[in-house]
Scaffold this motif. Structure first.
Motif, PDB file in Angstrom:
ATOM      1  N   LEU A 125       2.648  -5.767 -19.737  1.00  0.00           N
ATOM      2  CA  LEU A 125       2.529  -4.468 -19.085  1.00  0.00           C
ATOM      3  C   LEU A 125       2.995  -3.356 -20.013  1.00  0.00           C
ATOM      4  O   LEU A 125       2.316  -2.325 -20.157  1.00  0.00           O
ATOM      5  CB  LEU A 125       3.352  -4.467 -17.792  1.00  0.00           C
ATOM      6  CG  LEU A 125       3.302  -3.189 -17.007  1.00  0.00           C
ATOM      7  CD1 LEU A 125       2.453  -3.394 -15.770  1.00  0.00           C
ATOM      8  CD2 LEU A 125       4.701  -2.787 -16.611  1.00  0.00           C
ATOM      9  N   LEU A 126       4.134  -3.543 -20.667  1.00  0.00           N
ATOM     10  CA  LEU A 126       4.644  -2.546 -21.606  1.00  0.00           C
ATOM     11  C   LEU A 126       3.683  -2.353 -22.778  1.00  0.00           C
ATOM     12  O   LEU A 126       3.445  -1.224 -23.229  1.00  0.00           O
ATOM     13  CB  LEU A 126       6.024  -2.941 -22.121  1.00  0.00           C
ATOM     14  CG  LEU A 126       7.185  -2.803 -21.161  1.00  0.00           C
ATOM     15  CD1 LEU A 126       8.453  -3.397 -21.761  1.00  0.00           C
ATOM     16  CD2 LEU A 126       7.406  -1.350 -20.789  1.00  0.00           C
ATOM     17  N   PHE A 127       3.151  -3.455 -23.275  1.00  0.00           N
ATOM     18  CA  PHE A 127       2.242  -3.364 -24.414  1.00  0.00           C
ATOM     19  C   PHE A 127       0.968  -2.606 -24.054  1.00  0.00           C
ATOM     20  O   PHE A 127       0.577  -1.674 -24.749  1.00  0.00           O
ATOM     21  CB  PHE A 127       1.894  -4.757 -24.943  1.00  0.00           C
ATOM     22  CG  PHE A 127       0.874  -4.728 -26.028  1.00  0.00           C
ATOM     23  CD1 PHE A 127       1.195  -4.236 -27.277  1.00  0.00           C
ATOM     24  CD2 PHE A 127      -0.412  -5.180 -25.793  1.00  0.00           C
ATOM     25  CE1 PHE A 127       0.240  -4.193 -28.285  1.00  0.00           C
ATOM     26  CE2 PHE A 127      -1.364  -5.144 -26.795  1.00  0.00           C
ATOM     27  CZ  PHE A 127      -1.041  -4.650 -28.045  1.00  0.00           C
ATOM     28  N   TYR A 128       0.308  -3.010 -22.967  1.00  0.00           N
ATOM     29  CA  TYR A 128      -0.916  -2.334 -22.563  1.00  0.00           C
ATOM     30  C   TYR A 128      -0.659  -0.865 -22.244  1.00  0.00           C
ATOM     31  O   TYR A 128      -1.467   0.001 -22.585  1.00  0.00           O
ATOM     32  CB  TYR A 128      -1.559  -3.025 -21.358  1.00  0.00           C
ATOM     33  CG  TYR A 128      -2.303  -4.288 -21.705  1.00  0.00           C
ATOM     34  CD1 TYR A 128      -3.325  -4.289 -22.638  1.00  0.00           C
ATOM     35  CD2 TYR A 128      -2.000  -5.492 -21.081  1.00  0.00           C
ATOM     36  CE1 TYR A 128      -4.023  -5.444 -22.950  1.00  0.00           C
ATOM     37  CE2 TYR A 128      -2.687  -6.651 -21.381  1.00  0.00           C
ATOM     38  CZ  TYR A 128      -3.695  -6.624 -22.322  1.00  0.00           C
ATOM     39  OH  TYR A 128      -4.376  -7.770 -22.622  1.00  0.00           O
ATOM     40  N   SER A 129       0.456  -0.574 -21.602  1.00  0.00           N
ATOM     41  CA  SER A 129       0.788   0.815 -21.274  1.00  0.00           C
ATOM     42  C   SER A 129       1.017   1.636 -22.537  1.00  0.00           C
ATOM     43  O   SER A 129       0.493   2.746 -22.670  1.00  0.00           O
ATOM     44  CB  SER A 129       2.036   0.887 -20.401  1.00  0.00           C
ATOM     45  OG  SER A 129       1.826   0.261 -19.174  1.00  0.00           O
ATOM     46  N   SER A 130       1.810   1.098 -23.458  1.00  0.00           N
ATOM     47  CA  SER A 130       2.140   1.882 -24.651  1.00  0.00           C
ATOM     48  C   SER A 130       0.917   2.120 -25.530  1.00  0.00           C
ATOM     49  O   SER A 130       0.702   3.228 -26.018  1.00  0.00           O
ATOM     50  CB  SER A 130       3.255   1.215 -25.451  1.00  0.00           C
ATOM     51  OG  SER A 130       2.837  -0.023 -25.978  1.00  0.00           O
TER      52      SER A 130
END
Length: 154
Positions: A125-130
């Motif tokens: 989630l953090l990766f896709y968001s960032s």
């Protein structure tokens, strides 16, 4: 003062970056497999995944460069832009773009530091968001630079 506060709220709430974040969160709730798969790669700490979170960091530096370009798009007629009565709204958007890019870079740093401590789904989630937010910021700034140069050239 109220007009500027309302504009600031509008910049934050009604933005492509907010749409990206909400889309990522919504899809992670109902379709978690891609997020967990990416998170598992970060946990496994493969060589390729050591460098992938650097994408938002690189886009942060590109966004800062673009922010300076948006603030001064045409060397010969920037005075017209600075005298524009809504120039403050443009500056708010420039600052918001850098804040979004900075938050994306911070998320990628969190991935690097805490990849073994966070769950796979949260890492994904953090990766896709960032990455999504940082790419959106860069595209938005590029489009605004194109529009400003076109307007200033007239």
């Amino acid at each position: 003062m109220i007009r500027r506060f309302a504009e600031l709220i509008r910049i934050i709430v009604i933005s492509p970056e907010t749409v990206i974040i909400m889309t990522v969160f919504a899809t992670s709730r109902y379709w978690a497999n891609p997020y967990e798969a990416v998170g598992q790669h970060f946990i496994a700490n493969d060589k390729l995944w050591e460098f992938i979170p650097a994408i938002p960091l690189g886009l942060l530096s590109f966004s800062v460069y673009l922010a300076f370009q948006v603030q001064a798009p045409v060397e010969s007629s920037n005075r017209e832009l600075y005298d524009w009565n809504l120039y403050w709204a443009l500056k708010y958007r420039i600052v918001a773009a850098m804040a979004w890019a900075g938050a994306s870079a911070l998320c990628s740093i969190v991935i690097w530091i805490f990849s073994r401590d966070l769950s796979a789904a949260l890492l994904g989630l953090l990766f896709y968001s960032s990455v999504g937010v940082s790419v959106t910021v860069a595209i938005t700034e590029i489009l605004s630079l194109f529009s400003l140069k076109e307007i200033m050239a007239k």
